[in-house]
Write a protein that holds these residues in place. Structure first.
Motif, PDB file in Angstrom:
ATOM      1  N   SER A 183       0.931  -1.297   0.645  1.00 12.45           N
ATOM      2  CA  SER A 183      -0.364  -0.208   0.007  1.00 12.45           C
ATOM      3  C   SER A 183       0.678   1.392   0.007  1.00 12.45           C
ATOM      4  N   ALA A 184      -0.230   2.289  -0.406  1.00 15.35           N
ATOM      5  CA  ALA A 184       0.787   3.070  -0.844  1.00 15.35           C
ATOM      6  C   ALA A 184       0.280   4.323   0.451  1.00 15.35           C
ATOM      7  N   ASP A 185       0.189   5.444   0.644  1.00 19.38           N
ATOM      8  CA  ASP A 185      -0.746   6.258   1.610  1.00 19.38           C
ATOM      9  C   ASP A 185       0.311   7.713   1.233  1.00 19.38           C
ATOM     10  N   TYR A 186      -1.159   8.995   1.530  1.00 23.12           N
ATOM     11  CA  TYR A 186       0.047  10.145   1.600  1.00 23.12           C
ATOM     12  C   TYR A 186      -0.698  10.569   2.095  1.00 23.12           C
ATOM     13  N   TYR A 187       0.009  11.391   3.350  1.00 28.03           N
ATOM     14  CA  TYR A 187      -0.816  12.422   3.991  1.00 28.03           C
ATOM     15  C   TYR A 187      -0.769  13.244   4.379  1.00 28.03           C
ATOM     16  N   TRP A 188      -1.836  14.145   4.570  1.00 25.80           N
ATOM     17  CA  TRP A 188      -1.679  15.815   5.201  1.00 25.80           C
ATOM     18  C   TRP A 188      -2.151  15.792   6.498  1.00 25.80           C
ATOM     19  N   LYS A 189      -1.093  15.572   7.941  1.00 21.30           N
ATOM     20  CA  LYS A 189      -1.352  15.661   8.736  1.00 21.30           C
ATOM     21  C   LYS A 189      -2.129  14.513   9.592  1.00 21.30           C
ATOM     22  N   TRP A 190      -3.347  14.740   9.754  1.00 15.62           N
ATOM     23  CA  TRP A 190      -4.153  13.672  10.054  1.00 15.62           C
ATOM     24  C   TRP A 190      -5.779  12.805   9.085  1.00 15.62           C
ATOM     25  N   PHE A 191      -5.158  13.726   7.808  1.00 20.08           N
ATOM     26  CA  PHE A 191      -5.995  12.932   6.596  1.00 20.08           C
ATOM     27  C   PHE A 191      -5.218  12.674   5.291  1.00 20.08           C
TER      28      PHE A 191
END
Length: 576
Positions: free
Chosen positions: A64-72
């Protein structure tokens, strides 16, 4: 497992130098890219046409790959799952029409394979730089194949016939079905960029098409079995499915793996300092009162003290220009520890350069604070012993006044106390104090000033009487208690007790009255523990008035002249 450990170590060695060299940047660990590799155990659930078909738990793997802006954040997943098919048709003690036992069986099974590709949003709770909890909700597509299951059997002498059959799932090229996935994941980073993950998921594939079997012309089918007395029997015809079920296929599972984190980093501006201020406020829990004069210590993560201060009149103390780091706060108020607090490095930022924390005083006792002064002046008396007696528990505490003549004690609730000061050749008033009238939820501090006056050789202390009386009244007892304490504190001194009267009555009567008054005072002092031999008695009658009578006192029975002269004087006698 060993290969996974080696892979983690190689990744750590590859990224650790970069992390160390990034000391000159400001890193936001809540924002950035997460790349995860995981493996786990998948538990399927399928409700198709045949009640005798199941699938075994099996292996799963995914990235998986996730990019976060703070909590979202937004992310994408790819997963592979493999589960073996399983016929649960009852073959033990199986009969045809309860008469002919089945003796020959043939079983063919192959596994089912599924692929999932989806994307969606991710939510993250990150209390520290090292730990985070993430919820991922994905929508996407899935493919599914395999799962062919055939069980054949027959009694002795019969040809084999299908007892339980499912043609499985055979999707055409590029044929996919809609799917959804929910995953909860915990991550712990043991370095700035590498950590491990633990997770649990639920995956559902909707309206999955089944394969068609041309030789039989059906999708699935089975012979129903009835059970009676521990015997299984086939008594009805084969039930085929001439159309696909198109049922949902779901599974849940647990996973573990590694995550590589690439946090968002920015070159630290030259004009943005990496130091900030810490404001600590001391407060009483029960009253909410701010607490001045609280000793506050600031310690780093290793427990070393890096700052110390005393709270001001507003209960605040400031630690200025402290490096962004983790700190512990400890406080003490008059030898009582406060409930401490902690400062985390993540609470500082370039826009938030002051962190505010509270430390709380939760001791249930009152604090008695006061000052010892010279009577009728504002002159404080330092280095004076102060004695506190608990009249109920018969216990005693002592303390020494500081350079400003100040002292403190801790008082229990609903208790009665006596307090006085002790200094050579000084006489202290004895104060009585009760905490029964105080509410701890409204009051923490009780203030009390103690008065002392010097009393030297030849000095006289007065005790007054009612008219024509020798009984020590309540006020007289309080005065003689002060004298008794003075004589106990100065065992090398003696006292001469001199009785006096006013001018009313005959001279002879007044002489005898003055002696009785002096003896009454002596008797009271001996009852307070003063040795009989330290006290002498004289009676002077009306011979030495403090105030002489004027014409006005002749007609005023309660004139000040009379009240002042009916007295006993205690004269201090120093030994030769």
């Amino acid at each position: 497992m060993f290969r996974l450990f080696v892979l983690v170590m190689m990744i750590c060695r590859a990224f650790c130098p970069t992390a160390l060299e990034a000391q000159t940047t400001t890193t936001d660990y809540r924002s950035g890219l997460h790349l995860s590799l995981r493996g786990g155990w998948d538990v399927p659930s399928y409700l198709g046409f045949s009640p005798y078909i199941q699938y075994k738990p099996g292996f799963s793997a995914g990235v998986s790959a996730d990019y976060y802006w703070k909590w979202f954040g937004l992310g994408a997943d790819f997963d592979y799952m493999a589960n073996a098919s399983r016929s649960i048709y009852p073959t033990d003690d199986l009969y045809l029409l309860m008469t002919e036992p089945f003796e020959n069986f043939y079983l063919e099974e192959n596994r089912i394979e599924r692929f999932f590709l989806g994307g969606g949003f991710s939510l993250k709770l990150q209390p520290t730089n090292n730990f985070s909890t993430e919820l991922k909700i994905r929508g996407g597509v899935s493919s599914i194949s395999g799962g062919y299951t055939l069980l054949m059997g027959a009694p002795f002498g019969y040809d084999l016939e299908p007892l339980n059959f499912h043609a499985g799932f055979e999707q055409a090229d590029n044929e996919v079905v809609p799917a959804g996935k929910v995953q909860l994941e915990l991550k712990y980073f043991f370095s700035e960029m590498v950590g491990f993950n633990l997770g649990a998921y639920y995956l559902s594939q909707f309206s999955v098409p089944e394969a068609y079997d041309p030789p039989s012309g059906i999708y699935s089918g089975y012979y129903p079995v009835t059970t009676a007395g521990g015997v299984n029997s086939i008594e009805t015809d084969f039930i085929p499915a001439f159309s696909p079920c198109n049922c949902d296929y779901s599974s849940w599972g647990v996973t573990a793996g590694i995550t590589v984190r690439i946090p968002e980093s920015r070159r630290k501006p030259r004009d943005v300092p990496q130091t900030g201020n810490i404001r600590v406020t001391a407060r009483d829990v029960q009253t909410g009162q701010l607490l001045p004069n609280t000793q506050v210590a600031l310690k780093n993560a290793a427990g070393a003290e890096v700052g110390r201060g005393v709270t001001d009149a507003n209960g605040d103390v400031y630690f200025l220009e402290m490096p962004f780091d983790n700190y512990f706060i400890e406080g003490t108020l008059y030898d009582k520890r406060l409930k401490g607090n902690a400062v985390r490095r993540t609470e500082f930022s370039s826009t938030r350069r002051q962190v505010e924390k509270e430390i709380l005083y939760d001791d249930p006792n009152f604090i008695l604070q006061g000052q010892v002064v010279k009577c009728n002046t504002n002159t404080s008396l330092p280095r004076v012993s102060v004695v506190l007696k608990n009249l109920e528990g018969a216990s005693e505490k002592r303390t020494i006044t500081n350079g400003n003549g100040e002292y403190i004690f801790h008082l229990n609730g609903r208790s009665d106390y006596q307090i006085y000061a002790n200094k050579d050749m000084h006489l202290s008033l004895i104060e009585h104090l009760s905490t029964r009238g105080y509410d701890r939820n409204a009051t923490l501090f009780i203030n009390l000033e103690i008065c002392m006056e010097p009393l030297g050789c030849g000095d006289i202390y007065h005790v007054y009487y009612d008219y024509n009386d020798t009984i020590i009244n309540r006020e007289g007892k309080r005065e003689l208690d002060v004298v008794a304490q003075f004589l106990r504190d100065n065992p090398g001194l003696k006292a001469e007790i001199q009785g006096h009267t006013d001018a009313r009555g005959t001279e002879d009567y007044n002489k005898k009255l003055s002696i009785r008054r002096a003896n009454s005072a002596k008797q009271y002092l001996t009852e307070q523990g003063i040795a009989y031999g330290r006290l002498s008695v004289q009676g002077f009658g009306e011979q030495y008035p403090l105030e002489k009578c004027n014409p006005s006192c002749k007609v005023d029975e309660d004139h000040h002249h009379y009240r002042t002269n009916r007295r006993t004087d205690v004269k201090i006698i120093c030994k030769n």
